[in-house]
Design an enzyme around this catalytic site. Structure first.
Site, short mmCIF file in Angstrom:
data_model
loop_
_atom_site.label_atom_id
_atom_site.label_comp_id
_atom_site.label_asym_id
_atom_site.label_seq_id
_atom_site.Cartn_x
_atom_site.Cartn_y
_atom_site.Cartn_z
N ASP A 133 2.97 4.87 -5.55
CA ASP A 133 2.79 4.65 -4.22
C ASP A 133 2.46 5.96 -3.57
O ASP A 133 2.26 6.38 -1.94
CB ASP A 133 3.31 4.07 -2.69
CG ASP A 133 3.91 2.40 -3.11
OD1 ASP A 133 2.94 1.97 -3.37
OD2 ASP A 133 5.11 2.59 -3.22
N HIS A 189 -2.29 -0.63 -4.83
CA HIS A 189 -3.15 0.70 -5.11
C HIS A 189 -4.37 0.05 -3.95
O HIS A 189 -5.25 -0.70 -4.19
CB HIS A 189 -4.28 0.72 -6.54
CG HIS A 189 -3.20 1.65 -7.65
ND1 HIS A 189 -3.34 1.76 -8.58
CD2 HIS A 189 -1.54 1.44 -7.13
CE1 HIS A 189 -2.00 2.02 -9.10
NE2 HIS A 189 -1.62 1.26 -8.37
#
Length: 395
Positions: free
Chosen positions: A14, A44
């Site tokens: 992340d 993503h």
């Protein structure tokens, strides 16, 4: 010489790898985005104008029209891939599968692997590892059994072998229903003591036959062929601190997150390695987070990440220089950094775990001075327009 780039996360995932890959593909012509680890658990986020997509198996350059190649290191989940294809069509990408090629040797993640993964994680109770519950580790583990000639009662990677395993199903098997059915029958029987009856093998054979007809599979050195045609961007999944060899066990992913796989795929060709970090630390679910500060959750609200049923809660902490240096070291060094979330203010950094936090008014300058690595990409917000690509460095 072509200018290939390897993008890796320097945290627990992340970090903003998707936005960085999108920015690179938008900045310059890119022949393909190469996925070199992980599978359908990747998430993503890319935001451009009014479009947002959470990329899972397609490369994060897709909104720029850049093709994706899933290398043999990727675990492919065809049902989730079909869902993502429909989502991209709804965003205005015509026939997204035309942009995708897959190595025939890539392993298949099936609903049987997913069920086994969730059964093991449920059985751990409060000692959960923080798995995404997407079957990634189980796909890898089952593939190891044949390699190690495992039989019933053996222990492989701390897990008991409950039945008789067989060769793992691959993407290439989907075009051969006889071979595929044999492998899936063996897989289903192997896991039935753990999961009970799961998805019908007949149904999976039907679905995967359609999948084989819809995607283009490749054999041989497809990455080498693409690399000789133009610039490639290698998109890593997860973060180095979750790496199967260098992460903090047991809270790791069963995947090589460092640039190792990408470098092997490139052979002798040069690549610039970019390590991505936020201006603060994050992680999902169980596991260590030395600089954790729950007050940051309200200061830095997260719009694209939330608590996952299997993965657990979203957590935040201050920038951690010790972990950043560790991630860079185990990656064999990086040529540059991408720093995201520069729109976050009143930041602090931990220079050592036994020292008080230090104010961090200018993260870019601080990181360049203290890590001795140039910042090549900056992100001041979630949108592509918030990203700036600077002159890349070469080793």
């Amino acid at each position: 010489m072509n200018n290939h780039t390897i993008v890796i996360g320097l945290g627990f995932g992340d970090e903003g790898k998707g936005a960085v890959v999108d920015a690179l593909c938008h900045h310059r012509p890119t022949t393909a985005v190469i996925r070199f680890n992980g599978g359908a658990q990747a998430a993503h986020n890319v935001v451009t104008h009014h479009r947002h997509h959470t990329f899972s198996q397609f490369g994060s350059g897709t909104l720029t029209g850049t093709p994706t190649h899933l290398s043999h290191h990727v675990l492919v989940e065809p049902i989730a891939l079909a869902t993502e294809t429909r989502q991209l069509e709804q965003l205005g990408i015509p026939d997204p599968l035309r942009l995708l090629t897959i190595d025939a040797d890539a392993l298949l993640t099936t609903p049987i692997h997913v069920a086994a993964n969730r059964a093991r994680e449920d059985a751990r109770g409060h000692a959960r590892h923080g798995s995404c519950g997407k079957g990634i580790g189980e796909t890898t583990w089952y593939s190891l059994l044949t390699q190690r000639h495992a039989t019933t009662g053996d222990t492989v990677e701390d897990q008991e072998v409950l039945g008789t395993p067989g060769p793992p199903p691959t993407v290439g098997d989907c075009a051969n229903p006889t071979t595929l059915r044999t492998k899936l029958d063996t897989l289903a029987r192997f896991y039935e003591p753990l999961t009970g009856p799961t998805t019908s093998v007949d149904e999976l054979v039907h679905l995967y036959r359609d999948f084989a007809a819809a995607v283009r599979t490749t054999t041989g050195d497809e990455v080498g062929r693409l690399a000789d045609q133009g610039d490639l961007v290698f998109e890593g999944a997860q973060g180095v601190l979750l790496d199967q060899h260098h992460g903090f066990h047991p809270h790791t992913t069963w995947s090589t997150v460092t640039p190792h796989n990408a470098r092997a795929l490139l052979g002798h060709r040069h690549a610039t390695v970019i390590g991505v970090t936020r201006t603060y630390q994050t992680r999902h679910g169980a596991g260590p987070l030395p600089t954790e500060d729950p007050t940051l959750l309200t200061r830095f609200p997260e719009h694209h990440n939330d608590t996952g049923h299997y993965q657990g809660a979203w957590r935040t902490g201050h920038l951690d220089a010790t972990l950043l240096r560790y991630a860079i070291d185990v990656s064999g060094g990086v040529d540059g950094l991408a720093v995201t979330h520069l729109d976050a203010h009143d930041l602090k950094v931990a220079t050592a775990h036994d020292a008080p936090l230090t104010d961090l008014p200018d993260p870019v300058t601080w990181l360049e001075e203290h890590l001795d690595v140039p910042v090549l990409i900056t992100g001041n917000g979630p949108d592509r327009e918030d990203y700036t690509v600077r002159t890349p460095a070469h080793r």
